[in-house]
Every structure is written in structure tokens, then in C-alpha cells.
Write a protein that holds these residues in place. Structure first.
Motif, PDB file in Angstrom:
ATOM      1  N   LEU A 186      49.349  23.104 -11.138  1.00 57.34           N
ATOM      2  CA  LEU A 186      49.113  21.974 -10.221  1.00 57.34           C
ATOM      3  C   LEU A 186      48.572  22.472  -8.875  1.00 57.34           C
ATOM      4  O   LEU A 186      47.696  21.836  -8.273  1.00 57.34           O
ATOM      5  N   ALA A 187      49.092  23.611  -8.406  1.00 59.83           N
ATOM      6  CA  ALA A 187      48.629  24.152  -7.124  1.00 59.83           C
ATOM      7  C   ALA A 187      47.154  24.529  -7.203  1.00 59.83           C
ATOM      8  O   ALA A 187      46.375  24.262  -6.274  1.00 59.83           O
ATOM      9  N   ILE A 188      46.768  25.122  -8.340  1.00 64.25           N
ATOM     10  CA  ILE A 188      45.347  25.481  -8.512  1.00 64.25           C
ATOM     11  C   ILE A 188      44.510  24.195  -8.526  1.00 64.25           C
ATOM     12  O   ILE A 188      43.439  24.118  -7.914  1.00 64.25           O
ATOM     13  N   GLY A 189      45.040  23.185  -9.217  1.00 62.07           N
ATOM     14  CA  GLY A 189      44.351  21.889  -9.248  1.00 62.07           C
ATOM     15  C   GLY A 189      44.201  21.306  -7.853  1.00 62.07           C
ATOM     16  O   GLY A 189      43.136  20.787  -7.484  1.00 62.07           O
ATOM     17  N   CYS A 190      45.257  21.398  -7.047  1.00 62.47           N
ATOM     18  CA  CYS A 190      45.217  20.874  -5.675  1.00 62.47           C
ATOM     19  C   CYS A 190      44.157  21.605  -4.849  1.00 62.47           C
ATOM     20  O   CYS A 190      43.467  20.993  -4.040  1.00 62.47           O
ATOM     21  N   LEU A 191      44.046  22.906  -5.082  1.00 64.49           N
ATOM     22  CA  LEU A 191      43.038  23.677  -4.341  1.00 64.49           C
ATOM     23  C   LEU A 191      41.626  23.209  -4.681  1.00 64.49           C
ATOM     24  O   LEU A 191      40.714  23.293  -3.854  1.00 64.49           O
ATOM     25  N   MET A 192      41.471  22.722  -5.901  1.00 65.63           N
ATOM     26  CA  MET A 192      40.143  22.273  -6.334  1.00 65.63           C
ATOM     27  C   MET A 192      39.674  21.041  -5.556  1.00 65.63           C
ATOM     28  O   MET A 192      38.471  20.823  -5.399  1.00 65.63           O
ATOM     29  N   LEU A 193      40.638  20.241  -5.089  1.00 60.79           N
ATOM     30  CA  LEU A 193      40.267  18.969  -4.441  1.00 60.79           C
ATOM     31  C   LEU A 193      39.418  19.191  -3.192  1.00 60.79           C
ATOM     32  O   LEU A 193      38.293  18.676  -3.123  1.00 60.79           O
ATOM     33  N   PRO A 194      39.919  19.947  -2.171  1.00 62.37           N
ATOM     34  CA  PRO A 194      39.047  20.170  -1.012  1.00 62.37           C
ATOM     35  C   PRO A 194      37.789  20.962  -1.363  1.00 62.37           C
ATOM     36  O   PRO A 194      36.733  20.727  -0.788  1.00 62.37           O
ATOM     37  N   MET A 195      37.936  21.866  -2.341  1.00 62.10           N
ATOM     38  CA  MET A 195      36.761  22.670  -2.726  1.00 62.10           C
ATOM     39  C   MET A 195      35.667  21.798  -3.338  1.00 62.10           C
ATOM     40  O   MET A 195      34.482  22.110  -3.248  1.00 62.10           O
ATOM     41  N   MET A 196      36.086  20.694  -3.974  1.00 63.27           N
ATOM     42  CA  MET A 196      35.090  19.805  -4.597  1.00 63.27           C
ATOM     43  C   MET A 196      34.767  18.605  -3.711  1.00 63.27           C
ATOM     44  O   MET A 196      34.214  17.610  -4.184  1.00 63.27           O
ATOM     45  N   GLY A 197      35.146  18.719  -2.453  1.00 67.09           N
ATOM     46  CA  GLY A 197      34.715  17.709  -1.486  1.00 67.09           C
ATOM     47  C   GLY A 197      35.531  16.428  -1.471  1.00 67.09           C
ATOM     48  O   GLY A 197      35.039  15.381  -1.040  1.00 67.09           O
ATOM     49  N   VAL A 198      36.773  16.483  -1.962  1.00 64.51           N
ATOM     50  CA  VAL A 198      37.624  15.289  -1.880  1.00 64.51           C
ATOM     51  C   VAL A 198      38.368  15.346  -0.544  1.00 64.51           C
ATOM     52  O   VAL A 198      39.152  16.276  -0.314  1.00 64.51           O
ATOM     53  N   PRO A 199      38.101  14.387   0.345  1.00 63.93           N
ATOM     54  CA  PRO A 199      38.704  14.472   1.687  1.00 63.93           C
ATOM     55  C   PRO A 199      40.171  14.055   1.680  1.00 63.93           C
ATOM     56  O   PRO A 199      40.486  12.879   1.826  1.00 63.93           O
ATOM     57  N   MET A 200      41.043  15.010   1.520  1.00 66.50           N
ATOM     58  CA  MET A 200      42.481  14.712   1.462  1.00 66.50           C
ATOM     59  C   MET A 200      43.072  14.800   2.864  1.00 66.50           C
ATOM     60  O   MET A 200      43.048  15.873   3.485  1.00 66.50           O
ATOM     61  N   GLY A 201      43.606  13.685   3.341  1.00 65.17           N
ATOM     62  CA  GLY A 201      44.272  13.695   4.641  1.00 65.17           C
ATOM     63  C   GLY A 201      45.719  14.134   4.484  1.00 65.17           C
ATOM     64  O   GLY A 201      46.195  14.329   3.350  1.00 65.17           O
ATOM     65  N   GLY A 202      46.408  14.258   5.619  1.00 65.36           N
ATOM     66  CA  GLY A 202      47.809  14.655   5.584  1.00 65.36           C
ATOM     67  C   GLY A 202      48.640  13.715   4.729  1.00 65.36           C
ATOM     68  O   GLY A 202      49.468  14.145   3.911  1.00 65.36           O
ATOM     69  N   GLY A 203      48.400  12.414   4.907  1.00 67.76           N
ATOM     70  CA  GLY A 203      49.133  11.401   4.149  1.00 67.76           C
ATOM     71  C   GLY A 203      48.856  11.520   2.657  1.00 67.76           C
ATOM     72  O   GLY A 203      49.756  11.353   1.830  1.00 67.76           O
ATOM     73  N   ASP A 204      47.594  11.820   2.320  1.00 64.56           N
ATOM     74  CA  ASP A 204      47.229  11.954   0.902  1.00 64.56           C
ATOM     75  C   ASP A 204      47.970  13.129   0.261  1.00 64.56           C
ATOM     76  O   ASP A 204      48.416  13.034  -0.876  1.00 64.56           O
ATOM     77  N   TRP A 205      48.081  14.228   1.021  1.00 61.07           N
ATOM     78  CA  TRP A 205      48.794  15.390   0.477  1.00 61.07           C
ATOM     79  C   TRP A 205      50.262  15.066   0.250  1.00 61.07           C
ATOM     80  O   TRP A 205      50.838  15.446  -0.780  1.00 61.07           O
TER      81      TRP A 205
END
Lengths: 469, 253
Positions: A186-205
Motif C-alpha cells: 500500500l505504501a508503494i501504491g501511495c507513492l505512485m499517486l504524487p508520482m503520477m500527478g494525483v494532487p493529494m492534499g493533507g486531508g486526502d492523505w
């Protein structure tokens, strides 16, 4: 002692071929769900930007705000909807806005691209709800009965080991190994989000972390259940069969049956039925409007321009009255339908909550902002926007446009200067407040904790009476 | 019944009017009495269903007695199971340890489970050598072990626990003659260390070879109990067959 049992369980699991293969499959699926989610998000953003640009482009060249037609607003893609899609692809994302009248959202993702409705997206919720619950069963069904079949249980219990410690150690060992392994994926998956341009804010995390926590609680519930069932059976094959039946009932049957039962218990009029009633009422109003229009007269007035202005004002007032009547009628119908729907949904959800799968699914959707309330929130945001839009148009045109109002103009007073479409107020859709979402998932997460505790307590009681010979 | 008590200290294992009736009504043990003293091998001989394994399960508190007591070091295994089981080691008929673990890892786990917190690699290796497992297999996973090798691992676990009493449930069943022979030599050395050993078996030859006391069981009862010295010069197989025939006749009458 407890540590010894936990340590053994971890090492035994990590060395088993069963774990290696099943975990590899789960890890690949988790990573795939993040990748597909991020890709879908990128595609949705591109589509959304293109639609907005096209909407403004259509207004280019117009020289009068009165000629603005088919102004559209679009529900922006939400980052977490990429991971927990739920209803986000089913509801209409586009709404045509006029200063008056009822708003209807249309053009859902699945409506536009029906192929995706046939083979739905592999999202994180699906992985947790279907795949990880099966993983929990696969790795927990032989926790006790398997040890008995292997003969290791008799040997272990020949020592001065309290049974509650033994089963607690097994459960902690199983849960910690699997959770840590899953968390790595899951952590690797989470890292993929910003790397693929998904703008995750603090609340989203925070929301994503809470979804994962709910997922692990759900996973833990199935693991405790598996251990419990393995203490109720003498053979691993029986244990697996019982768990498979429970899985089918819990994951596939209960949520759907709850919806069916609630549908029978609370009658909700269909949209078509409401539309038909509204159309009929609208026709009556329109007839009254035309009759009233025929009565228009301004005694003594000869100036055509003044007469036209008076007619426009007269029609405006009639339209306002008609709109108000229509709005009141529609509001009454919509409210009645909405209330029944809420009642039906509450009943369906409460019935479904006897299944951990439903509790997890509801919690994940609520945290991702893709629960049923997404539709209401979008509708409310659109209604708010309509008011802003109406004020803007009033300011620009001097009247409330829309609502099939006939605007009659005489003379050539068209300005040559084009309007600036960027002046149009921007549509803003805000995610629900984090605190509110957390409050809304208290029941479901509480239930997941309850399922964990109750299954574990049942496993302890059953193991104390287990025939370990 | 012949009194077989020796005065070699207090009994370490003792069955006192021990009975077990299962839920289906079968009387598996019918008020049996025996004692096993330090430095003594007590063999329970009997066919399938005689009640031998039930007696061992009662000592391990895996089942509850219907009446009577199974005492380990004078402690009731039913009333104080953890305290009682701390004083006994167990080797089952078909030792099935964790197949994904090596012999060393299996030993390490069961030794800790037995309550021994400090146990170095050297000690583990020494015991594995003592039971006849060469160094090169100590780090091999058990899935590749033969039954005899697993049985040796099982006895290594029992040795490492260093409990005053040992329970053996059909320990030589399925072993080849060499492995059986080695196993008996190990039992003799444990007996010489002063362990009290209760062994269930239907291997008359092995029982004769190692047992200090032989009890013949049938239908949950001890129908004969003799010291090895009393059996000296007698054909145990014949004695066994005579007793069994006599008892069957008694039952039939």
C-alpha cells in the motif's frame, strides 16, 4: 511465551509457499489498483479541462449575455474517487445551468463510456472487500484445525501454554505479518499517486490512511472469523467450506438482499413518475401562462418601445410566478422522494451492516467522498451555483433569464463588443469536511472493531473447549 | 493385580482411579491405577482402542477425566494443568513438527514453549547429535525429513525440556529396526538420568526390551501389571496373548 508464539507464527507464515504466492497476487493487485486509479484520474482531469474549455469556447463571439445558452458546469474529478470509485462513475457529472428552473445532472462516466460499466474498474475498495477478505480466509482457515491435522497442536499444548495465549499469539502473528506485508504494498501504491500527478492534499492523505485502517479492520475481522471457524471444525476442508459459504453470504448476498428488502419495505416513486407529474403540472402552468399573456394590455400606451418593455416585464412577472409555483411543486415532490429515499437507504444500510463487507464498503466510500451523498452534495453545489449565476446574469442582462421565458426585442441595439466568458462565475465543488466524514464513519468503523472483538472472543471460547487430540 | 511399586522416591506419574467415558457413551478408561517412579519405564501394552492414548491425553489434559486423577509430580493435570504440564515432556506417535522450519528452529520454538528461555545453539546441536541427527541436517527444513528423523527431533525436544517425566505415545510405531533400536537406547539413557517414562505401545518386543513395568490393557482396563523381573524368562508375547484371551473369555461370559 506469547512472543514465542507470535514469532513462530510470523516465521512459519513467511516461509510458507501459500503465503508467498497469495501475497504476491495481492501486492500486484494493490499496485495495479493504484496505477489504474491514478491513470483514470489523469484521464478524468483531461476530460474535465477539455469540457470546461469547450464550454467557454462556445460563448466566444457572443456579443450579448442574453444569448448565453447551455452554460454547463462539471463535477471535478476527486483524487480519492480514483481509489474508491463507488458511485462517482454512475452519477451525472455535467449540469446545464440556467438562471431559473430545475437542474439535472447527466453524462455519467459509465453513460459516456459504457464499456467501463461492463468491466468495472479494479479499485482499492474492491481489492480489500473481495480479494483481501479471501486472503484472510486462505491464510486463517487452517490456523487451528491445520495444526491439529499436522499433529503440532497436541505437541504444543502438551506444554504449559495457556490456550488463550496460544490463540492470541497465533492471531497477532497472522495479523501482523499480513498487515505489515500489505502495508508495504500500500505504501508503494501511495507513492505512485504524487508520482503520477494525483494532487493529494493533507486531508486526502488522512482520508486514505483512514480507508486503509478501515480495510485492515475488515481484513482483521475476516482473519478472526477464519481462526474462529478453524476452532469449530476438526478438519481444514470443513473449515474452508464453512468460511467460503460465510464469505459468499457476507460479501455477495447480505448487501444486495438488504437493498432488495429495503426497496420492498419503503416505496420510493421513480424519477419517471416524478417527471411525468412535473410535466403535467408544467403543462397546466404553461396553459395558465398563455391565458394570462392574452390578457396583456396597457391601456392608452401607444409607444411600441414602452409597450415592449411593459410586455417583457409582464412576462417576467408571470414567469416568476409560474417558476415559483413549479419550484414549489417540484420541491414538494423531490422532498417527498428524497425523504423516502433517505429512509430506504438508512434501512438498507442498517440491514447490510450485519455484514463486515457492507460496513467497510460504506466507510471507505464515505471517507473517499464517493458515497451516495456525493450526488446530493453535487446537486447542492449546483443549486448554489445557480443562484450565483442568476445574480451574475441579472447584473449583465437586467433580467432573470431562462425558464422558457420569451424575450422580445425590437430595434438593433446589439453591441459589437463580445462578451468575456471568463467573467462567468466559476463552479466550485468542495469535498465534505474531514471531521464530518470521520463522524459519519464512526458507526461503520465501530462495527468493524466489534466484528474483530466478537470473532476473537468466540475463537477464544471455542478454542478453550477444542478437542486438540 | 500385582503391586509393582518400587521405593524409588515419590511417583512422578500416577493414575488414581482414572476413568474416561466419552460423550458417545464409550468407556475408554475404567478406573485404572498405576504409578511411574523416577528411573522407571512403564509400558502400557494393548491393541487399538485399549485406552492407552486416552490415558496419555488425560495426563496432558487434552481431555477431562470422568472420574479419578492423572497426577504429574503429585499435581493434578486436570485441576492445575499448566503447573502439571511444566513437569512433563511428550513425544507422539507420529512427530509432525513445522515442515517449513529446520530442526534447529523447531527445537528452539518448542523448547521456549516448554518454558526454557535460555537455550544456546550449541546445546541444541549437542542434543540433536545425541539423538542421532548429524550436523548436516540440522539446518534442513523438516519437510525433507524421514519419519525416523522427525521422531528423533521429537525426542530431542523432550530431552531439552528436561522435565522429570516423559510421555511417549506409540513412539516406535512405523520406525525401521535401526531407528527403533536407536530410540530404545535413547530411552535407556533417559531412564538412567532418572526420568520417569510412561510409554504406550503395541510393540511387545520393544516393551520387553526397555520396560521396567509392563501393563497389559484391554477395553480401558489394566488386566495385568508386572515388573520386568517377574516377567524374566517368560515369553511376553505368550503372556500377552493368554491375558487377552482370558479377558475376552471373561467378557464373553
Amino acid at each position: 511465551m506469547l512472543r514465542t508464539i507470535i514469532d513462530k507464527e510470523i516465521r512459519d507464515l513467511l516461509r510458507s509457499t501459500k503465503f508467498v504466492y497469495t501475497f504476491a497476487v495481492c501486492a500486484v493487485l494493490i499496485l495495479l489498483s493504484f496505477y489504474i486509479g491514478a491513470s483514470n484520474y489523469q484521464t478524468s482531469v483531461t476530460h474535465h479541462e477539455a469540457a470546461r474549455a469547450e464550454n467557454l469556447r462556445q460563448l466566444e463571439g457572443l456579443t450579448d449575455w442574453l444569448n448565453v445558452e447551455q452554460h454547463r458546469i462539471f463535477l471535478p474529478p476527486q483524487p480519492l474517487a480514483a481509489l474508491v470509485t463507488r458511485i462517482s462513475n454512475d452519477i451525472g457529472r455535467t449540469t446545464e445551468v440556467e438562471a431559473r428552473g430545475e437542474l439535472t445532472a447527466h453524462d455519467s462516466r459509465f453513460n459516456e463510456e459504457p464499456i467501463f460499466a461492463v468491466f468495472r474498474f479494479l479499485d482499492l475498495r474492491f481489492i480489500f472487500q473481495i480479494v483481501l477478505s479471501l486472503l484472510a480466509i486462505l491464510l486463517g482457515y487452517d490456523a487451528i484445525s491445520g495444526e491439529k491435522e499436522r499433529g503440532t497442536l497436541r505437541l504444543a499444548l502438551a506444554n504449559a501454554v495457556p490456550r488463550w495465549k496460544y490463540i492470541l499469539g497465533k492471531l497477532i502473528g497472522l495479523f501482523s505479518t499480513l498487515s505489515v506485508s500489505l502495508l508495504v504494498a500500500l505504501a508503494i501504491g501511495c507513492l505512485m499517486l504524487p508520482m503520477m500527478g494525483v494532487p493529494m492534499g493533507g486531508g486526502d492523505w488522512i482520508r486514505l490512511v483512514l480507508i486503509i485502517v478501515a480495510g485492515l479492520l475488515y481484513f482483521g475481522a475476516f482473519l478472526s472469523l477464519s481462526v474462529f471457524v478453524s476452532t469449530m471444525t476438526q478438519r481444514t476442508s470443513s473449515s474452508f467450506l464453512v468460511l467460503l459459504v460465510f464469505w459468499i453470504v457476507s460479501v455477495l448476498i447480505i448487501p444486495r438482499s438488504a437493498v432488495l428488502l429495503a426497496g420492498r419495505a419503503v416505496d420510493v416513486p421513480s424519477v419517471d413518475e416524478l417527471a411525468s407529474k412535473k410535466a403535467s403540472f408544467g403543462t397546466d402552468l404553461w396553459s395558465d401562462f398563455r391565458s394570462a399573456l392574452a390578457d396583456f394590455s396597457v391601456p392608452g400606451e401607444k409607444d411600441p418601445e414602452k409597450l415592449m418593455t411593459a410586455l417583457n416585464n409582464y412576462m417576467d412577472s408571470l414567469t416568476t410566478v409560474r417558476d415559483n409555483q413549479m419550484d414549489a411543486f417540484a420541491l414538494r415532490l423531490n422532498e417527498d422522494r428524497y425523504n423516502r429515499q433517505v429512509q430506504q437507504q438508512a434501512l438498507a444500510f442498517n440491514l447490510a451492516r450485519i455484514s463486515p463487507a457492507a460496513s467497510f464498503s460504506l466507510a471507505a466510500a464515505e471517507l473517499a467522498g464517493t458515497s451516495l451523498s456525493l450526488k446530493d452534495r453535487y446537486r447542492q453545489a449546483a443549486a448554489e451555483y445557480q443562484k450565483t449565476y442568476a445574480s451574475f446574469m441579472k447584473e449583465k442582462t437586467g433580467m432573470n433569464v431562462g425558464g422558457r421565458m420569451i424575450i422580445m426585442k425590437i430595434g438593433d441595439d446589439e453591441k459589437n463588443e463580445p462578451i468575456d466568458p471568463t467573467e462567468l462565475p466559476a463552479f466550485v465543488y468542495n469535498q465534505p469536511q474531514l471531521a464530518g466524514s470521520i463522524g459519519n464513519v464512526t458507526t461503520d468503523t465501530g462495527l468493524l472493531v466489534f466484528f474483530n472483538l466478537i470473532f476473537f472472543a468466540a475463537a477464544m471460547v471455542a478454542f478453550n473447549r477444542y478437542d486438540a487430540r | 493385580m500385582i503391586n509393582t511399586e518400587s521405593n524409588n522416591g515419590q511417583p512422578r506419574l500416577q493414575a488414581v482411579d482414572l476413568s474416561k467415558r466419552y460423550e458417545d457413551g464409550v468407556l475408554a478408561l475404567d478406573s485404572i491405577n498405576f504409578s511411574v517412579y523416577p528411573g522407571q519405564v512403564f509400558a502400557m501394552l494393548g491393541g487399538n482402542g485399549a485406552g492407552k492414548t486416552t490415558a496419555i491425553n488425560l495426563f496432558l489434559n487434552l481431555i477431562e477425566p470422568t472420574s479419578g486423577e492423572a497426577l504429574i509430580q503429585g499435581i493434578s493435570s486436570h485441576r492445575e494443568p499448566l503447573k502439571a504440564k511444566a513437569n512433563v515432556a511428550f513425544v507422539s506417535e507420529n512427530v509432525m513438527l513445522y515442515p517449513n522450519f529446520t530442526a534447529m528452529q523447531n527445537l528452539e520454538f518448542f523448547v521456549r514453549l516448554g518454558g526454557k528461555t535460555e537455550c544456546g545453539t550449541d546445546e541444541l546441536r549437542a542434543v540433536l547429535r545425541r539423538v542421532g541427527l548429524p550436523d548436516e541436517v540440522h539446518h534442513k527444513r523438516l519437510k525433507g525429513y524421514s519419519k525416523g528423523m522427525r521422531q528423533k527431533c521429537g525426542i530431542a525436544i523432550a530431552i531439552l525440556k528436561d522435565a522429570p517425566a516423559i510421555l511417549l505415545d506409540e513412539p516406535t510405531s512405523g520406525l525401521d529396526p535401526k531407528a527403533g533400536f536407536d530410540f530404545i537406547r535413547l530411552l535407556e539413557s533417559l531412564r538412567d538420568e532418572g526420568k520417569a517414562i510412561l510409554m504406550s505401545t503395541h510393540d511387545i518386543f520393544r516393551a520387553r526390551e526397555v520396560a521396567d513395568v509392563v501393563a497389559i490393557m484391554n477395553n480401558g482396563r489394566i488386566i495385568m501389571q508386572e515388573n520386568a523381573s517377574a516377567l524374566a524368562g517368560k515369553d511376553l508375547e505368550q503372556v500377552y496373548m493368554q491375558y487377552m484371551a482370558g479377558h475376552d473369555l471373561e467378557v464373553a461370559v
